[in-house]
Design an enzyme around this catalytic site. Structure first.
Site, PDB file in Angstrom:
ATOM      1  N   HIS A 235      -8.884   3.805  -1.691  1.00 25.85           N
ATOM      2  CA  HIS A 235      -7.511   3.310  -1.542  1.00 25.85           C
ATOM      3  C   HIS A 235      -7.141   2.379  -2.704  1.00 25.85           C
ATOM      4  O   HIS A 235      -7.107   1.159  -2.540  1.00 25.85           O
ATOM      5  CB  HIS A 235      -7.383   2.608  -0.185  1.00 25.85           C
ATOM      6  CG  HIS A 235      -6.026   2.063   0.121  1.00 25.85           C
ATOM      7  ND1 HIS A 235      -4.854   2.605  -0.379  1.00 25.85           N
ATOM      8  CD2 HIS A 235      -5.641   1.013   0.895  1.00 25.85           C
ATOM      9  CE1 HIS A 235      -3.825   1.898   0.068  1.00 25.85           C
ATOM     10  NE2 HIS A 235      -4.276   0.938   0.830  1.00 25.85           N
TER      11      HIS A 235
ATOM     12  N   CYS B 118       0.824  -1.214   0.000  1.00 24.86           N
ATOM     13  CA  CYS B 118       0.000   0.000   0.000  1.00 24.86           C
ATOM     14  C   CYS B 118       0.859   1.264   0.000  1.00 24.86           C
ATOM     15  O   CYS B 118       0.347   2.370  -0.172  1.00 24.86           O
ATOM     16  CB  CYS B 118      -0.937  -0.002   1.189  1.00 24.86           C
ATOM     17  SG  CYS B 118      -1.765  -1.577   1.414  1.00 24.86           S
TER      18      CYS B 118
END
Lengths: 404, 167
Positions: free
Chosen positions: A342, A83
């Site tokens: 995200h 991420c």
């Protein structure tokens, strides 16, 4: 080492983007960044694509995106740090330019998660740990990893699920103003509290969504940055750290009297040292921050890991609304991962897109005055975590050139 | 090949193309004909003793002969020394629960299990272990509760693994 600045930023709409392929999605933000810098792809010398992949069809996204963005035959590569992928991509690009290898280049963070069905995405993200010892027999999910941190925090500090809901309320509030965000509706704490458990004690509204999206940055050396823009946003410092792959090995569960991510602390300390910032009481040095709120608990831990407050006092910041715009330090006032969305490989660039616009005092034009931070220090911070503290990148942006 | 779905089959019959309408947005989606089955295989040679131990009801950690560093999960090499002379030490099983979660939304390959509780415990020997906590009522879980690590058969597959049970 030469100084490096962000001279152009671009951002696609974050959502489930069934209408585009990965290269088309990359171009949306790359085109936006080129327009922002008043440049053409031909001016750029290198492309780094931040893309985690695994859930999308293209195996070589850097090549596909290079071609679609008109960057052939310039060099390219894909960078991956879960991420924190596109913060890692920025770290590589920063060093390409600082070292004198190139003067002007593009970083595109892009992720196309909805090319696979939802259960497959949950499966693939759940494998992002120490595979055999966490996933193969025990089936951890990503909310599960952060839930282990949340439980630990609750057992140590008396944190309540209601406190976490307030973080979701804040981030949905700011996402409602951000036209690029996936979720544009305000929520109430009651709604968040009524949502079902995903991984106890985390509920649906504690979790960021799965997202398709891209964000792009154009980076330039000090020799040309000021020719491109009157307000280059300088990369003041980057801190990076790697945490143990296996959550059971995290010392914070036992040795420390708090809960947090050791890698985030380390990355923050490195960045503060490089930027010459006192590592204690750090909030006063920044006008705005983007922290990695893939889950509400992650935002809370970030406050403490970054030294915005003392250990165990993150809850107080939330209860007193100190991380709203106008508070001690505005955090995730673009909606954060939690509500802006995200798209894993795009998140780092997306954070820096928002912070660049904030420092240029252009964010209000995008999202309304209520979401524009007051710029006094001319400094902003991006805290981007890959995995559950497996990778940590802290990037400090500044209106002031780091070296005179 | 797994089921393509009635809609995809219908579209191929009608239009000659596997292009369906996405359920919510109605955007046209091309459904790939090329499903990719993935089943990984990884070597266990260096830690085979761990798996042999499970068959005997033992759960081993390793400890470096030189620097005494303990490892769980067990590993055959110590990067600190660097040395690869390891002692294999069975864990006594006594632990204290440090944290836990209950997984409700499961990965696709875990969908056939009931909701499961995952805990991390501090073991008497100093290492920490992550495993399922087998408990009849999750409301009985308390911070720092005493747990015992034990080998267990995972059903319905029937393979041997390890789990925590309340002490």
């Amino acid at each position: 080492m030469r100084d490096v600045a962000i001279v152009g930023v671009g951002h696609s709409k974050f959502s489930n983007r069934f209408d585009v392929r990965i290269d088309e999605l990359a171009w949306e933000s790359a085109k936006d960044a080129l327009k922002d810098a008043n440049l053409s792809a031909k001016d750029l010398e290198f492309l780094i694509v931040g893309c985690t992949g695994g859930w999308s069809a293209e195996s070589l996204p850097a090549v596909i995106c290079s071609e679609y963005c008109g960057m052939l035959p310039k060099g390219s590569m894909r960078v991956e740090a879960a991420c924190a992928t596109s913060s890692a991509a920025v770290a590589v690009a920063y060093n390409f330019i600082a070292s004198g290898y190139v003067d002007l280049m593009l970083v595109v963070g892009v992720e196309k998660m909805f090319e696979s069905p939802n259960p497959v995405q949950i499966e693939l993200i759940g494998r992002a740990g120490n595979y055999f010892w966490e996933f193969e027999n025990f089936g951890l999910t990503f909310p599960g990893y952060y839930a282990l941190h949340a439980t630990s925090y609750m057992w140590k500090h008396g944190l309540k699920e209601e406190d976490l809901a307030e973080i979701a309320v804040k981030n949905h509030h700011y996402a409602s103003m951000n036209p690029k965000a996936q979720f544009r509706k305000e929520i109430t704490a009651d709604l968040a509290m009524q949502s079902r458990y995903v991984a106890w004690p985390l509920k649906l509204f504690d979790c960021c969504p799965l997202t398709d999206g891209s964000a792009s940055l154009i980076l330039a050396s000090e020799s040309i940055a000021k020719k491109i823009t009157d307000t280059p946003i300088w990369i003041s410092a980057i801190g990076a750290s790697t945490g143990t792959g296996n959550l059971s090995k995290r010392d914070m569960f036992t040795k420390l009297e708090y809960s947090g991510l050791e890698s985030a602390v380390e990355a923050g300390q490195q960045a503060y040292k490089r930027a010459g910032i006192d590592p204690k009481n750090t909030a006063k040095h920044f006008d705005v921050a983007s922290v990695h709120d893939c889950f509400t608990i992650a935002e809370l831990m970030a406050y403490e890991d970054l030294g915005f407050c003392r250990r165990g006092e993150g809850v107080k910041l939330i209860r007193e609304k100190q991380t709203y715009n106008g508070g001690l330090i505005p955090v995730n006032i673009d909606g954060g991962l939690k509500a802006k969305g995200h798209p894993i490989g795009a998140t780092g660039c997306s954070m820096m897109y928002s912070l660049t616009k904030q420092l240029r005092q252009e964010y209000g034009k995008l999202a309304g005055k209520a979401a524009q931070a007051t710029i006094k220090n001319g400094r902003a911070l991006a805290h981007n975590i890959g995995g559950t503290g497996h990778y940590a990148y802290v990037t400090i942006l500044s209106l002031e050139k780091p070296h005179t | 090949m797994s089921d393509l779905g009635e809609m995809t089959k219908k579209r191929i019959r009608e239009n000659g193309l596997p292009i369906i309408d996405e359920a919510r947005t109605k955007a046209p989606l091309y459904v790939s004909m090329r499903e990719l089955p993935l089943r990984f295989q990884f070597g266990t040679t260096k830690i085979q003793k761990f798996f042999d131990g499970l068959k005997e009801g033992k759960i081993y950690m390793t400890q470096c002969e030189k620097c005494t560093q303990k490892y769980f999960p067990p590993q055959a090499d110590c990067p600190n020394c660097p040395d690869s002379s390891m002692n294999w030490v069975p864990l006594d099983g006594q632990g204290e629960l440090l944290t836990c979660t209950m997984i409700v939304v499961k990965p696709s390959t875990f969908a056939h299990y009931d909701n499961y509780i995952i805990g991390v415990a501090q073991m008497k020997e100093g290492v920490r272990v992550l495993a399922w906590l087998r408990i009849d009522d999750p409301r009985k879980i308390t911070p720092k509760m005493k747990v015992r690590l034990t080998t267990a058969k995972r059903e319905p597959e029937g393979f041997i693994t390890y789990e925590f049970v309340p002490e």
